[in-house]
Write an enzyme that holds these catalytic residues in place. Structure first.
Site, PDB file in Angstrom:
ATOM      1  N   THR A   1       3.986 -38.165   9.408  1.00 41.71           N
ATOM      2  CA  THR A   1       5.285 -38.672   9.829  1.00 41.71           C
ATOM      3  C   THR A   1       5.370 -40.180   9.566  1.00 41.71           C
ATOM      4  O   THR A   1       4.384 -40.819   9.209  1.00 41.71           O
ATOM      5  CB  THR A   1       5.528 -38.369  11.330  1.00 41.71           C
ATOM      6  OG1 THR A   1       5.271 -36.983  11.559  1.00 41.71           O
ATOM      7  CG2 THR A   1       6.938 -38.687  11.761  1.00 41.71           C
TER       8      THR A   1
ATOM      9  N   THR B   1       9.813 -36.987   8.880  1.00 46.84           N
ATOM     10  CA  THR B   1       8.559 -36.274   8.624  1.00 46.84           C
ATOM     11  C   THR B   1       8.738 -35.098   7.669  1.00 46.84           C
ATOM     12  O   THR B   1       9.842 -34.562   7.525  1.00 46.84           O
ATOM     13  CB  THR B   1       7.963 -35.746   9.942  1.00 46.84           C
ATOM     14  OG1 THR B   1       6.653 -35.238   9.716  1.00 46.84           O
ATOM     15  CG2 THR B   1       8.822 -34.653  10.540  1.00 46.84           C
TER      16      THR B   1
ATOM     17  N   ASP C   1       5.628 -25.906  13.412  1.00 42.17           N
ATOM     18  CA  ASP C   1       5.893 -26.512  14.712  1.00 42.17           C
ATOM     19  C   ASP C   1       6.517 -25.539  15.708  1.00 42.17           C
ATOM     20  O   ASP C   1       6.687 -25.866  16.882  1.00 42.17           O
ATOM     21  CB  ASP C   1       6.805 -27.739  14.550  1.00 42.17           C
ATOM     22  CG  ASP C   1       6.013 -29.018  14.332  1.00 42.17           C
ATOM     23  OD1 ASP C   1       4.765 -28.947  14.364  1.00 42.17           O
ATOM     24  OD2 ASP C   1       6.620 -30.073  14.137  1.00 42.17           O
TER      25      ASP C   1
ATOM     26  N   SER D   1       7.396 -33.867  18.342  1.00 38.40           N
ATOM     27  CA  SER D   1       6.918 -34.964  19.199  1.00 38.40           C
ATOM     28  C   SER D   1       7.531 -36.299  18.812  1.00 38.40           C
ATOM     29  O   SER D   1       7.223 -37.319  19.441  1.00 38.40           O
ATOM     30  CB  SER D   1       5.384 -35.065  19.115  1.00 38.40           C
ATOM     31  OG  SER D   1       4.764 -33.923  19.649  1.00 38.40           O
TER      32      SER D   1
END
Length: 564
Positions: free
Chosen positions: A378, A396, A420, A450
């Site tokens: 990212t 990302t 993810d 995140s």
């Protein structure tokens, strides 16, 4: 609280505030415009310079951030690019604070158990190849930001990166390392190998030149035709044909159906400041607020260094346990916003002892690839101008080079963001994170992230934009920078240089940077923490308004790595 940090970090702080570290322009990761009215910080000097050049041509902070994002897709393509997604948090000059969700989306044909084979999730399917990719959102989100308040045209902020891709650039040590680490998977896809490997499928070494003419052509097509080229034109059609021929689910219709979402930011208070974070499908805004709320229940200034690190670790552990159970795309699942409420933080604080770790409530610790966890996946861009525009973009493609797939003829690396999702309840993703049905795969759903772009205000005015890269450590990096900068009044460059820790509940380990003094490490072990010593973790960028001036700050750890 005074914390001793390593000499290699402290020596680098000089110059991380927009000053030139050396005569070579390639050292400029964080820059202020010549008139002092704008600033940019990124993970790569090429991107930062392009952003500043856009400022000199009449652009504002929005234009600069967009230009940097496209440039990073060229020079930092292992971390981000137009084949991935992003979250954008922006404070407009007119005072509006907006959250633009450009997160990737699952294809319409995606199903709950698409990665389950013989009753067990197969991680390779969600990480490499055609099934691993979601519909990219970055182009649409960046175009939305441009239309909301950029001074220039979309083409004006894309073309500099197109020129860079065509002319080529010197491969950084960090990029060379990532190419070498992923060469076997890159070699599986001819279009990927043609860019990053030589004729013998060997990785290009650091400081060799990398040209990306196909990517340059794609950028120029977007500059000429707008996002329609990407979502309804040749790019979408090429991707759909490749997917059909290689077992993928994505169709050109999936691209046409992609939509940017406008979200309501998470608002919280800490140390007399107001924080704006990104809401679900990001977990960042919720859990940065939650962790800081927990810390605020204690008298932080009276704690010894080991006690404070212990407290931070415990707060992280509770937050990540909640993340695993509750968080997902809020368009598909109910996410309780009370997680970011101070009253909820009080109930958690009552469970924390400053003397020992809280009993782990995990229901098992699946195997986790620690190297994946700590890699600086990212990227984050911080930009601001004195007209009142403040931008925090975290972008990302997920793990290094995403799915490792480059669609032939485009130069675009596709993400592996499907990893993810929770492929199966209790099954860990590449970062060791587990989830529940709240983050289960579903058609057109967005996976949990995140990424934690954050804006900080004092007395109603913006004073900081920040964010980070590094998988789940993004949350812990942002928390610690805010703690030291806001509670301890450290300049951001000093706050960012403090030894970092990370605790994500699963695996139940306390990751500690090697720069942390040995006596503090031993004290943490005595309190019951299972320490995992790591050289460095994460990569943050920030801009701080200090004494009436914009001060951009780039990650010292990244600059050191690329200087070696």
């Amino acid at each position: 609280m005074k914390i001793v940090f390593a000499l290699w970090v402290s020596l680098l702080i000089i110059g991380f505030t927009g000053q030139v570290l050396a005569d070579d322009a390639a050292n400029n990761y964080a820059l202020v415009s010549s008139d002092g009215r704008a600033a940019v910080a990124t993970v790569n000097p090429y991107a930062t310079q392009i952003a500043i050049d856009v400022i000199t041509r009449g652009g504002n902070a929005l234009d600069a951030a967009i230009a940097a994002a496209f440039a990073l897709g060229v020079v930092d393509g292992h971390n981000s690019g137009i084949g991935g997604g992003c979250f954008i948090l922006v404070r407009m000059a007119d005072g509006r604070i907006l959250a633009i969700d450009g997160r990737e989306m699952a294809p319409a044909a995606a199903t709950r158990d698409m990665f389950v084979v013989d009753g067990k999730a197969d991680p390779e399917l969600s990480r490499t190849g055609a099934l691993a990719a979601g519909i990219p959102g970055s182009v649409a989100a960046l175009d939305k930001l441009q239309k909301l308040g950029g001074n220039l045209k979309f083409r004006d902020v894309i073309l500099p990166a197109a020129d860079l891709a065509e002319k080529g650039f010197s491969i950084s040590p960090a990029l060379a390392e990532r190419i070498a680490a992923t060469k076997d998977n890159l070699a599986k896809f001819p279009a990927s190998a043609a860019i990053y490997l030589d004729k013998n499928n060997k990785p290009f070494p650091a400081f060799s030149s990398l040209q990306q003419k196909d990517l340059a052509a794609t950028y120029r097509a977007i500059a000429k035709q707008g996002p329609d080229y990407f979502y309804r034109g040749d790019f979408a059609k090429k991707t759909g044909r490749w997917m059909a021929a290689n077992g993928g689910l994505i169709t050109h219709k999936d691209f046409a159906n992609y939509q940017v979402k406008m979200r309501k930011p998470i608002v919280s208070e800490f140390a007399g400041y107001t924080l704006y974070g990104f809401p679900p499908p990001s977990s960042g805004g919720v859990h940065v607020a939650q962790i800081l709320n927990i810390l605020a229940q204690f008298d932080l200034d009276k704690l010894a260094p080991a006690e404070r690190y212990h407290l931070i670790a415990e707060a992280m552990k509770f937050a990540f346990a909640d993340r695993a159970h509750w968080l997902g795309d809020s368009d598909f699942t109910r996410v309780p916003m009370s997680l970011a409420d101070k009253r909820y933080a009080q109930t958690i604080a009552q469970k924390i002892s400053l003397e020992k770790t809280t009993a782990d409530i995990a229901h098992g610790n699946p195997d986790v690839d620690i190297q994946h966890l700590m890699n600086k996946h990212t990227t984050h861009i911080a930009a601001a101008d004195m007209d009142g525009n403040w931008v925090a973009i975290t972008s990302t493609v997920n793990t290094s080079f995403g799915s490792k797939v480059v669609i032939p003829g485009t130069g675009v690396v596709l993400n592996n963001q499907m990893d993810d999702f929770s492929a199966q309840v209790g099954a860990a993703n590449a970062f060791g994170l587990v989830g529940s049905d709240a983050n289960a795969i579903a058609a057109r759903k967005r996976p949990l992230s995140s990424m934690s772009p954050t804006l900080v205000f004092k007395n109603g005015e913006p004073v900081m934009a920040l964010g980070a890269a590094g998988g789940p450590t993004i949350i812990s990096q942002v928390v610690q920078t805010l703690l030291y900068a806001l509670n301890d009044s450290m300049p951001v460059e000093k706050a960012m240089a403090q030894p970092r820790i990370h605790q994500q509940w699963n695996p139940n380990l306390l990751f500690v940077e090697a720069a942390m003094p040995i006596d503090i490490q031993h004290a943490l072990q005595k309190k019951g923490h299972d320490l995992k010593i790591w050289p460095t973790m994460g990569a943050s960028q920030a801009i701080q308004l200090r004494d009436g001036k914009l001060v951009p700050v780039a990650e010292p750890r990244v600059i050191l790595q690329n200087a070696q």
